[in-house]
Design a protein around this motif. Structure first.
Motif, PDB file in Angstrom:
ATOM      1  N   ARG A   1      37.415  40.259  34.947  1.00 33.51           N
ATOM      2  CA  ARG A   1      38.066  41.135  35.735  1.00 33.51           C
ATOM      3  C   ARG A   1      38.785  40.040  36.969  1.00 33.51           C
ATOM      4  N   ARG A   2      37.992  39.086  37.614  1.00 32.07           N
ATOM      5  CA  ARG A   2      38.557  38.234  38.312  1.00 32.07           C
ATOM      6  C   ARG A   2      39.732  37.494  37.921  1.00 32.07           C
TER       7      ARG A   2
ATOM      8  N   ARG B   1      41.652  38.398  35.426  1.00 26.60           N
ATOM      9  CA  ARG B   1      42.842  39.294  35.206  1.00 26.60           C
ATOM     10  C   ARG B   1      43.557  39.509  36.540  1.00 26.60           C
ATOM     11  N   ASN B   2      42.738  39.519  37.919  1.00 26.84           N
ATOM     12  CA  ASN B   2      43.416  39.838  38.898  1.00 26.84           C
ATOM     13  C   ASN B   2      44.066  38.311  39.598  1.00 26.84           C
TER      14      ASN B   2
ATOM     15  N   TYR C   1      47.098  38.247  37.668  1.00 30.50           N
ATOM     16  CA  TYR C   1      48.243  39.212  38.335  1.00 30.50           C
ATOM     17  C   TYR C   1      48.975  38.460  39.372  1.00 30.50           C
TER      18      TYR C   1
ATOM     19  N   SER D   1      47.217  40.980  32.697  1.00 33.09           N
ATOM     20  CA  SER D   1      47.377  40.915  34.259  1.00 33.09           C
ATOM     21  C   SER D   1      46.849  42.056  34.844  1.00 33.09           C
ATOM     22  N   GLU D   2      45.836  42.058  35.841  1.00 34.89           N
ATOM     23  CA  GLU D   2      45.342  43.436  36.458  1.00 34.89           C
ATOM     24  C   GLU D   2      45.483  43.257  37.966  1.00 34.89           C
ATOM     25  N   ALA D   3      45.857  44.300  38.552  1.00 36.74           N
ATOM     26  CA  ALA D   3      45.854  44.206  40.215  1.00 36.74           C
ATOM     27  C   ALA D   3      44.439  44.754  40.286  1.00 36.74           C
ATOM     28  N   PRO D   4      43.750  44.501  41.371  1.00 38.52           N
ATOM     29  CA  PRO D   4      42.382  45.037  41.836  1.00 38.52           C
ATOM     30  C   PRO D   4      42.524  46.395  42.425  1.00 38.52           C
TER      31      PRO D   4
ATOM     32  N   VAL E   1      42.842  39.727  46.527  1.00 38.49           N
ATOM     33  CA  VAL E   1      43.147  39.760  45.018  1.00 38.49           C
ATOM     34  C   VAL E   1      42.298  39.995  44.327  1.00 38.49           C
ATOM     35  N   THR E   2      41.027  40.360  44.833  1.00 40.03           N
ATOM     36  CA  THR E   2      39.837  40.945  43.957  1.00 40.03           C
ATOM     37  C   THR E   2      39.379  42.273  44.538  1.00 40.03           C
TER      38      THR E   2
END
Lengths: 319, 228
Positions: B44-45, B47-48, B51, B107-110, B216-217
């Motif tokens: 997850r981190r 991907r964050n 992003y 990519s993923e915004a938290p 960011v996380t």
């Protein structure tokens, strides 16, 4: 931040002045007819005079009138030619601002198409770094030949022609049209550097040319990828590339004609991924336009008219 | 030639003669197993982080045409490529963290707050706003990313998650250079009190937004509390 900005919004510092792009557009469409060339340049004279004011092109305008570009820019670079130094500075400055626009075009390809495939973004990001180096290299080379940024007016014609809002046409315009033109110009510059024994110039431009081949390859691959399974879109993209190639031939100045200022770099283009068919089309497209004789005769008439107007204390004919 | 055994046999007397060393003995390696993030949390981190790096690359790409200062244009050209490389390396780590082959460009915004912050950083467009552009990215976002990358590299399992640490170390080295470059540029551009105030005001506003969304996380406050 908006997507798809017009060429007039390219940001520059206080050294730079703009040249109206209409002149370059018209030049690319001129027939081989002295009167037509004279008429067009006469019509653009006030605009050209305004653009050159305060730049190093102003004395050229004063000496030759509005057709000064015909006798400086559209002639080949030849060592020992009395105008070679001016011609070299003009060309070097044109390349410098062209690299600035290529940097901006590659950057906008990232921002304008956020949903493009990741590999496309990687290629455009890499191109941003390459073009940034090219700006630095040509700023050094411009100084090397006694020039400086902003010494001549900047036409944003390259950015205007190449930056389409369809990603397939964008890469066709920027990476194949504009970067293809860069291959032709840089090969010619390398030849000139060899003739005058300027190893610094030759080596630097040779590295830049190697980068340009990579950028053309990016374009060749992404046109295929963006248009796969869509023959109609591929056809439109090829038509757009031809249109850009026509505009970037500047009425035959970049062509395979004997009197061309910039010959086509066939070998480099083949290496960059242009097909035989595309190269044959370029041969046809670029060869049209006024002959050297026509341009020289038009330049002579324009100079005489300009001198007559100056003697009579008149401004150039209004557009 | 030695008559001692080169390969172990099946009996206790059939051992080789080679000296035994533990995996961390030579050279001495004091790393311990266990980190703060498990496989899912690490993915997850990553991907964050991806992003943030991807959007930095896109934003800078858009800004090139809107910035009049030539050395800023050329300096950003290289940072675009290095941000792309950072996003690319982070993406390539994702399939290694059980995210599937297709995850290389994930990519993923938290949270929506951080996504809005990124858009706020990218907002300045006019050519007279170079200070605001650079201050948002290099005084606020990149130093924040650097701090989170440093904390992640320090707190993740140094043995099991070593590939993430390797990537982050490379990204951090370049990010430090980016921040130092931009600081020098901003010092030069902010040559009046008014311009220095613009820089300060822009950074303060975005810092507040960054803290509000958790960075960011999305967990800035929790992580800072636990770290202290």
């Amino acid at each position: 931040m908006r997507r798809f900005i017009p060429h007039s919004e390219l940001a520059r510092d206080s050294r730079f002045v703009r040249q109206d792009n209409a002149q370059a557009t018209v030049l690319s469409q001129l027939p081989d007819d002295v009167n037509a060339v004279v008429e067009v340049f006469d019509r653009f004279a006030p605009m050209i005079e305004r653009a050159v004011k305060g730049t190093d092109a102003e004395p050229l305008f004063e000496a030759y009138g509005p057709g000064f570009a015909l006798v400086t820019l559209n002639e080949p670079l030849r060592p020992g030619d009395p105008a070679a130094e001016t011609r070299l500075k003009l060309r070097m400055h044109g390349i410098y601002v062209g690299e600035l626009q290529a940097l901006e075009g590659a950057g906008r390809s990232l921002w304008d198409f956020p949903d493009a495939p990741w590999e496309f973004k990687m290629n455009m990001a890499r191109q941003c770094w390459d073009e940034a180096r090219h700006v630095q290299i040509y700023e050094k080379l411009l100084e090397h030949v006694g020039g400086r940024p902003g010494m001549f007016p900047e036409s944003t014609f390259l950015f205007e022609c190449a930056c389409h809002d369809d990603p397939a046409m964008r890469v066709a315009g920027v990476n194949r049209g504009l970067e293809g033109l860069a291959c032709d110009v840089f090969r010619d510059m390398i030849r000139y550097a060899e003739q005058i024994g300027d190893e610094k110039m030759r080596q630097a431009i040779d590295f830049v040319l190697a980068d340009e081949l990579t950028h053309v390859r990016f374009g060749s691959e992404w046109v295929k990828e963006f248009t796969k399974d869509d023959p109609e879109r591929f056809k439109r993209t090829q038509e757009f590339r031809k249109q850009v190639d026509k505009q970037f031939s500047f009425g035959g100045a970049r062509s395979d004609r004997e009197d061309a200022a910039i010959p086509i770099a066939w070998q480099d283009r083949k290496e960059a991924g242009f097909t035989e068919e595309e190269l044959s089309e370029l041969l046809q497209i670029s060869g049209g336009g006024p002959s050297k004789q026509t341009l020289l005769e038009a330049a002579r008439i324009l100079r005489e008219r300009h001198r007559a107007r100056r003697a009579a204390g008149q401004a150039p004919a209004s557009s | 030639m030695s008559s001692e055994r080169m390969y172990p046999g099946t009996g206790p007397d059939e051992r080789t003669h080679f000296t035994p060393y533990g995996a961390f003995e030579v050279p001495a390696d004091l790393r311990e197993l266990f980190g703060r993030f498990d496989v899912e949390a690490t993915a997850r981190r990553v991907r964050n982080f991806r992003y943030a790096e991807e959007w930095i690359m896109l934003t800078l790409g858009g800004w090139l045409a809107t910035i009049p200062e030539v050395p800023v244009k050329t300096g950003l050209g290289k940072i675009i490529w290095e941000s792309a490389q950072a996003a690319d390396a982070l993406g390539k780590r994702l399939p290694e963290l059980r995210c599937g082959r297709a995850s290389v460009s994930a990519s993923e915004a938290p949270n929506a707050g951080f996504a809005a912050l990124i858009q706020a950083v990218a907002e300045p467009e006019r050519p007279d706003l170079t200070i605001e552009k650079l201050a948002g990215l290099f005084d606020v976002l990149k130093p924040h990313l650097l701090a989170v990358y440093e904390r992640t590299a320090r707190e993740t399992d140094p043995i099991t998650d070593a590939p993430t640490i390797e990537i982050l170390e490379d990204v951090m080295r370049r990010t430090r250079r980016h921040v130092a470059w931009a600081d020098e540029v901003l010092e030069r551009l902010c040559d009046t009190d008014g311009k220095r105030e613009r820089r300060r005001r822009r950074a303060a506003a975005l810092r507040a937004a960054l803290e509000a969304c958790g960075g960011v996380t999305g967990a800035l406050a929790d992580e800072s509390r636990q770290a202290s």
